[in-house]
Design a protein around this motif. Sequence first.
Motif, PDB file in Angstrom:
ATOM      1  N   UNK A 143       6.998  -3.347  -6.130  1.00 21.35           N
ATOM      2  CA  UNK A 143       7.055  -1.938  -6.494  1.00 21.35           C
ATOM      3  C   UNK A 143       6.209  -1.642  -7.734  1.00 21.35           C
ATOM      4  N   UNK A 144       6.364  -2.466  -8.748  1.00 20.53           N
ATOM      5  CA  UNK A 144       5.575  -2.264  -9.968  1.00 20.53           C
ATOM      6  C   UNK A 144       4.079  -2.457  -9.683  1.00 20.53           C
ATOM      7  N   UNK A 145       3.745  -3.480  -8.914  1.00 16.60           N
ATOM      8  CA  UNK A 145       2.334  -3.725  -8.597  1.00 16.60           C
ATOM      9  C   UNK A 145       1.731  -2.509  -7.890  1.00 16.60           C
ATOM     10  N   UNK A 146       2.522  -1.885  -7.002  1.00 15.41           N
ATOM     11  CA  UNK A 146       2.035  -0.697  -6.293  1.00 15.41           C
ATOM     12  C   UNK A 146       1.802   0.461  -7.272  1.00 15.41           C
TER      13      UNK A 146
ATOM     14  N   UNK B 221       0.055  -9.012  -9.810  1.00 15.59           N
ATOM     15  CA  UNK B 221       0.140  -8.252 -11.048  1.00 15.59           C
ATOM     16  C   UNK B 221      -0.986  -8.695 -11.973  1.00 15.59           C
ATOM     17  N   UNK B 222      -1.133  -9.997 -12.107  1.00 19.70           N
ATOM     18  CA  UNK B 222      -2.173 -10.535 -12.972  1.00 19.70           C
ATOM     19  C   UNK B 222      -3.562 -10.269 -12.413  1.00 19.70           C
ATOM     20  N   UNK B 223      -3.685 -10.397 -11.080  1.00 16.53           N
ATOM     21  CA  UNK B 223      -5.000 -10.204 -10.457  1.00 16.53           C
ATOM     22  C   UNK B 223      -5.517  -8.787 -10.704  1.00 16.53           C
ATOM     23  N   UNK B 224      -4.603  -7.808 -10.727  1.00 17.14           N
ATOM     24  CA  UNK B 224      -5.016  -6.421 -10.982  1.00 17.14           C
ATOM     25  C   UNK B 224      -5.649  -6.289 -12.365  1.00 17.14           C
TER      26      UNK B 224
ATOM     27  N   UNK C 192       0.817  -1.221   0.000  1.00 14.41           N
ATOM     28  CA  UNK C 192       0.000   0.000   0.000  1.00 14.41           C
ATOM     29  C   UNK C 192       0.855   1.277   0.000  1.00 14.41           C
ATOM     30  N   UNK C 193       1.835   1.420   0.928  1.00 15.42           N
ATOM     31  CA  UNK C 193       2.585   2.676   0.959  1.00 15.42           C
ATOM     32  C   UNK C 193       3.485   2.876  -0.253  1.00 15.42           C
TER      33      UNK C 193
ATOM     34  N   UNK D 187      -1.726   2.349  -8.039  1.00 13.27           N
ATOM     35  CA  UNK D 187      -1.924   3.809  -8.098  1.00 13.27           C
ATOM     36  C   UNK D 187      -2.673   4.187  -9.373  1.00 13.27           C
ATOM     37  N   UNK D 188      -2.296   3.548 -10.466  1.00 12.87           N
ATOM     38  CA  UNK D 188      -2.984   3.832 -11.741  1.00 12.87           C
ATOM     39  C   UNK D 188      -4.464   3.472 -11.650  1.00 12.87           C
ATOM     40  N   UNK D 189      -4.737   2.307 -11.039  1.00 13.41           N
ATOM     41  CA  UNK D 189      -6.141   1.896 -10.866  1.00 13.41           C
ATOM     42  C   UNK D 189      -6.911   2.856  -9.977  1.00 13.41           C
ATOM     43  N   UNK D 190      -6.196   3.537  -9.078  1.00 12.98           N
ATOM     44  CA  UNK D 190      -6.859   4.525  -8.212  1.00 12.98           C
ATOM     45  C   UNK D 190      -7.020   5.872  -8.926  1.00 12.98           C
ATOM     46  N   UNK D 191      -6.654   5.906 -10.188  1.00 12.40           N
ATOM     47  CA  UNK D 191      -6.908   7.092 -10.988  1.00 12.40           C
ATOM     48  C   UNK D 191      -5.683   7.900 -11.355  1.00 12.40           C
ATOM     49  N   UNK D 192      -4.510   7.527 -10.868  1.00 10.57           N
ATOM     50  CA  UNK D 192      -3.304   8.298 -11.183  1.00 10.57           C
ATOM     51  C   UNK D 192      -3.073   8.293 -12.696  1.00 10.57           C
TER      52      UNK D 192
END
Length: 432
Positions: free
Chosen positions: A253-256, A313-316, A222-223, A260-265
Amino acid sequence: MQLYSTNNPDNIVDLKEAVLKSLPKDKGLFMPTHIPKLSSEFFDRIEDYSFADIAYEVATKLIGSYISSDDMRGIIDRAINFPAPVKMHDDTIGTLELFHGPSLAFKDFGARFMAELISYFIKGEEKNITILVATSGDTGGAVAAGFYNTPGIEVIILYPKGKVSDLQEKQLTTLGKNITALEIDGTFDDCQAIVKQAFLDPELTKKYNLSSANSINIARLIPQSFYYFEAFKQVKKYGKKVVFSVPSGNFGNLTAGLLAKRMGLPIDHFIAATNANKIVPDYLETGIYEPKPSVATISNAMDVGAPSNFTRLLALYDNDYNALKTDVSGFHLNDEDDKQVMRDIYNKYKYIADPHGAIGYAAIKNFQKSNPDYLGIYLETAHPAKFLNVMNDVLSVPTVVPERLQAVADKEKVAHLLSSEFEATKNWLLKR
Ligand SMILES: *Cc1c(COP(=O)(O)O)cnc(C)c1O
């Protein structure tokens, strides 16, 4: 906030259970059931937010009212108390420096936030927590520093003998107190396998209240999304499409970043940049996922042959290979080219990049050949002084060692040497 297991969508837990257990019993990984989006007003006004404010907004959005706003503010202010500056080399490429924390690697963000969350969750409980963690180099130092002297928490770090740099080893073997180091005569993958097996071992889980601080723990992940927002804030003024290049090993790190992108970044693209351990770049090219034994490289924190966050990564992307490929490209570099790139960066910009960051830089340069309109940001995942042997071998200019790193270099190492058999670690843990 609720989380499901990637092996069983009906296995749902709350954040406390996900953080304290680390792994679901079914051996999947915990993922949020719902990923909320931040408002467009937030992105319009992001320049007005401090880094800690941004972290607070992102964490609150994701975690919800589960943790009160006062408690969350305290957790963020204590954990995210050092900067993540973007240093631009020119108008097209820059680096996000993630090494300004206590252990000089990006893992400080995850480790500190996780230590805060665990302390918060176990407040008032009687049984101590034992954190078991495998490290390929930088996790150990970050976790040791993050949890050092935290009441009710003991940390046991497993690291591969001879496969971490001298300074990295010192960071995890010199603190003492609630921090213990196990030197495993094997590879990082062996260490990781031992930790995974320990969690499933009835005798060990009876004796110990085990938790993990590897990037498989959602509290680490998360952080790590916070600083992508913080980087975007700093480059927004260029008004360009942005690509992030992420030097990767276990792919937390990449998954995070993708979270962030999924949260709209508003980030257009990501690059999964690796050394010769190119399992994920190969997957992105062929669609075939083939874990392999890890090989040793000069970017040792990325020497991972079976990336633990691959499932996430895949689950996202709902396990949709083509959807993942739209957002993420692969890139890899061998050691000789990595060294040349480190020299190029220095000659061109007088900037000293570490062997991990330099792969990220090369990935951006390669991407920009066919995508010249993108602004590229590569993550500088650790301070170059953590890899002095490599730095001094590659560059003719000396790499300055920050004072807090030099301080541990002068201390004496204390570690217990064990074979790579699971039984060796198990017996050691049962006997003490
Ligand atoms: C841990 C680490 C990486 C790899 O990060 P993942 O999240 O495991 O992909 C890269 N560079 C450095 C310096 C690291 O310490």
